[in-house]
Design a protein around this motif. Structure first.
Motif, PDB file in Angstrom:
ATOM      1  N   TYR A 215       0.928  -1.365  -0.048  1.00 19.12           N
ATOM      2  CA  TYR A 215       0.175   0.049  -0.025  1.00 19.12           C
ATOM      3  C   TYR A 215       1.021   1.267  -0.094  1.00 19.12           C
ATOM      4  CZ  TYR A 215      -4.144  -3.150   1.029  1.00 19.12           C
ATOM      5  OH  TYR A 215      -5.116  -3.755   0.825  1.00 19.12           O
ATOM      6  N   GLY A 216       2.026   1.170  -0.123  1.00 13.77           N
ATOM      7  CA  GLY A 216       3.110   2.349  -0.023  1.00 13.77           C
ATOM      8  C   GLY A 216       2.727   3.175   1.098  1.00 13.77           C
ATOM      9  N   ASP A 217       2.424   4.242   1.027  1.00  7.50           N
ATOM     10  CA  ASP A 217       2.453   5.196   2.065  1.00  7.50           C
ATOM     11  C   ASP A 217       1.050   5.554   2.446  1.00  7.50           C
ATOM     12  OD1 ASP A 217       1.948   6.769   0.102  1.00  7.50           O
ATOM     13  OD2 ASP A 217       3.559   8.423   0.436  1.00  7.50           O
ATOM     14  N   THR A 218       0.086   4.577   1.972  1.00  7.77           N
ATOM     15  CA  THR A 218      -1.616   4.813   2.134  1.00  7.77           C
ATOM     16  C   THR A 218      -1.859   4.583   3.529  1.00  7.77           C
ATOM     17  OG1 THR A 218      -1.531   3.893   0.123  1.00  7.77           O
ATOM     18  CG2 THR A 218      -3.822   4.076   1.239  1.00  7.77           C
ATOM     19  N   PRO A 219      -2.572   5.669   4.101  1.00  5.65           N
ATOM     20  CA  PRO A 219      -3.002   5.570   5.473  1.00  5.65           C
ATOM     21  C   PRO A 219      -3.661   4.300   5.881  1.00  5.65           C
ATOM     22  CG  PRO A 219      -3.425   7.683   4.736  1.00  5.65           C
ATOM     23  CD  PRO A 219      -2.880   6.788   3.621  1.00  5.65           C
ATOM     24  N   ILE A 224      -7.655  -0.514   0.675  1.00  5.36           N
ATOM     25  CA  ILE A 224      -8.584  -1.312  -0.055  1.00  5.36           C
ATOM     26  C   ILE A 224      -8.387  -2.512  -0.231  1.00  5.36           C
ATOM     27  CG2 ILE A 224      -9.694   1.061  -1.128  1.00  5.36           C
ATOM     28  CD1 ILE A 224      -8.297   0.049  -3.609  1.00  5.36           C
ATOM     29  N   PRO A 225      -9.381  -3.446  -0.365  1.00  6.36           N
ATOM     30  CA  PRO A 225      -8.829  -4.988  -0.329  1.00  6.36           C
ATOM     31  C   PRO A 225      -8.588  -5.251  -2.086  1.00  6.36           C
ATOM     32  CG  PRO A 225     -11.317  -4.735  -0.371  1.00  6.36           C
ATOM     33  CD  PRO A 225     -10.553  -3.366   0.005  1.00  6.36           C
ATOM     34  N   ALA A 226      -7.591  -6.178  -2.028  1.00 11.76           N
ATOM     35  CA  ALA A 226      -6.826  -6.487  -3.458  1.00 11.76           C
ATOM     36  C   ALA A 226      -6.832  -7.991  -3.794  1.00 11.76           C
ATOM     37  CB  ALA A 226      -5.556  -5.891  -3.671  1.00 11.76           C
TER      38      ALA A 226
END
Length: 463
Positions: A215-219, A224-226
């Motif tokens: 998710y990198g730096d996504t809070p 979201i589900p992948a």
């Protein structure tokens, strides 16, 4: 004066040529012994049988991974190596939970069940799952061009296939893998509520292929589900979208991210007779994905690497350099084992001169991919005639292996075993990666090929 030098020069050249010829004969004899022993009295297949069928998939942080640590440690001790130890490493723990469920729903309400797998590291869906319209894209540029207006509240479907005309299937994999690894992070920027990614496989079937994502730096609150969708279902979904753009996709997954847990790299060593403080490494990764039993990825590399040291012990070969087998933990979803080994080697100021990794499956060996300088590449290529009787012919510059690459810059030569890759991504990261897919002879040929290169590097050293 010059005339007197000519006989001496001729004598020197004669002695030098005779010495080279004698060395070549000795090396040829040693390689013959390695191949003969591996093929007639090998252990790699039996070890892999146990890892695959008695332990099974070995996702880092799992009970199975810990069983694999204990099993391989015990087996290395049985070989009578000079040292065997466990190197502690903290690893991520992610669990899949109950089996995923998904279906395509047409505007008329007709439902078609679809094959998916949660991507490793994904968050779960809400308890009731998610259902939304689908937006198909093929790359991040296309995603950005659609923007938030067309993506918000929808499921993004990344449907870029592996490029089929690339003979080196690893290059095809690399050309499509960013959508799996970073697709969720990119889709989140435009308000997507979920991500589907076409499985990274060249085979058209119903088996989805999982793999690591980030998710990198996504809070955390915006993650979201992948999930990966099988290639056959991806083609079906894509075709249906062209006819019914308003269709909806439903999926539910129950995965969970836990706190990091303690695990181990498993290490065994034969101490060198001449250069005990200079190390050569051979290894593979002990962890695997959970949906198959990890026979090709990377049980094969683990047992082939163990077999290299067993062959040396069996043939009473005493290496000049200290040779270590390293069974790395957590290559699949974190690379913590490879990073820890490199970190500890640097902290202890250890000198490493060569590292060899097997992490491309247990199919027929073709040669090696090498990361080194011109002088070492030339030396290794000078050994081609020794390998020709065994149909080994690739000695190319290229990617070596994920677990040994953290040592790059502090080591002379990095090498990766290159088996025939045409079938590898048919099974990679899927429920098809099982022991039944392993050919005993191909596995043993790979182990002998690795042992041969290790012997030559030990004998002649790195430049």
């Amino acid at each position: 004066m010059k005339t007197r030098l000519i006989p001496a020069l001729i004598f020197f050249l004669f002695i030098s040529t005779a010495s080279i010829s004698q060395n070549a004969a000795q090396d040829s004899t040693m390689l013959k012994k390695l191949y003969t022993t591996a093929l007639s009295d090998g252990k790699a297949y039996d070890w892999l049988d146990y890892l695959s069928n008695q332990i099974g998939g070995r996702l880092s942080g799992s009970f199975e991974a810990e069983r694999a640590v204990k099993y391989t440690e015990a087996e290395l001790k049985e070989l009578g190596l000079d040292k065997v130890w466990l190197q502690p490493v903290m690893v991520p723990k992610w669990t899949r939970g109950f089996k995923e469920y998904a279906y395509i729903e047409s505007p008329s309400g007709e439902k078609t069940v679809t094959n998916i797998l949660a991507l490793g590291g994904s968050v779960p869906t809400p308890n009731l799952g998610i259902k939304a319209e689908v937006v198909e894209v093929h790359n991040f540029e296309e995603l950005a061009s659609l923007g938030r207006q067309k993506i918000e509240g929808k499921i993004v479907f990344f449907n870029r296939p592996m490029q089929p005309d690339l003979i080196h299937t690893g290059h095809a994999y690399g050309g499509a893998s960013n959508q799996r690894y970073s697709g969720a992070a990119e889709a989140t920027k435009y308000g997507a509520i979920g991500v589907l990614v076409r499985s990274l496989s060249l085979k058209n079937d119903s088996a989805p292929h999982t793999g690591a994502m980030s998710y990198g730096d996504t809070p955390e609150s915006k993650r979201i589900p992948a999930a990966a969708i099988s290639t056959k279902d991806a083609d079906y979904l894509s075709g249906l979208l062209k006819l019914e753009p308003q269709l909806q996709f439903y999926f539910k997954q129950n995965c969970k991210i836990w706190d990091d847990v303690l695990s181990y790299n498993v290490i065994g060593e034969i101490t060198g007779t001449t250069y005990p403080d200079k190390y050569m490494v051979v290894g593979g990764h002990l962890d695997s994905w959970d949906v198959g039993d990890g026979a090709h990825d990377d049980g094969a590399g683990v047992t082939q690497s163990m077999e290299v040291l067993r062959l040396f012990k069996k043939l009473n070969y005493k290496p000049k350099h200290s040779i270590r087998v390293v069974l790395f933990m957590n290559e699949e979803n974190g690379l913590r084992g490879g990073l820890k080994y490199a970190e500890e080697a640097k902290r202890k100021n250890e000198t490493h001169v060569f590292a060899l990794e097997s992490d491309s499956g247990g199919f027929t060996p073709r040669g090696f991919s090498l990361e080194t300088d011109a002088a070492n590449l030339a030396q290794i290529r000078s050994w081609v005639p020794l390998f020709e009787p065994y149909l080994i012919h690739l000695f190319d510059e290229g990617y070596s292996g994920a677990d040994i690459r953290p040592m790059k810059g502090n080591i002379n030569v990095l090498a990766g075993l290159q088996p025939d890759s045409q079938r590898y991504f048919d099974i990679h990261h899927s429920a098809n990666d099982t022991f039944e897919q392993i050919n005993k002879r191909e596995l043993e040929l790979g182990a002998a090929t690795m042992a041969s290169l290790m012997y030559l590097m030990d004998t002649y050293g790195a430049k």
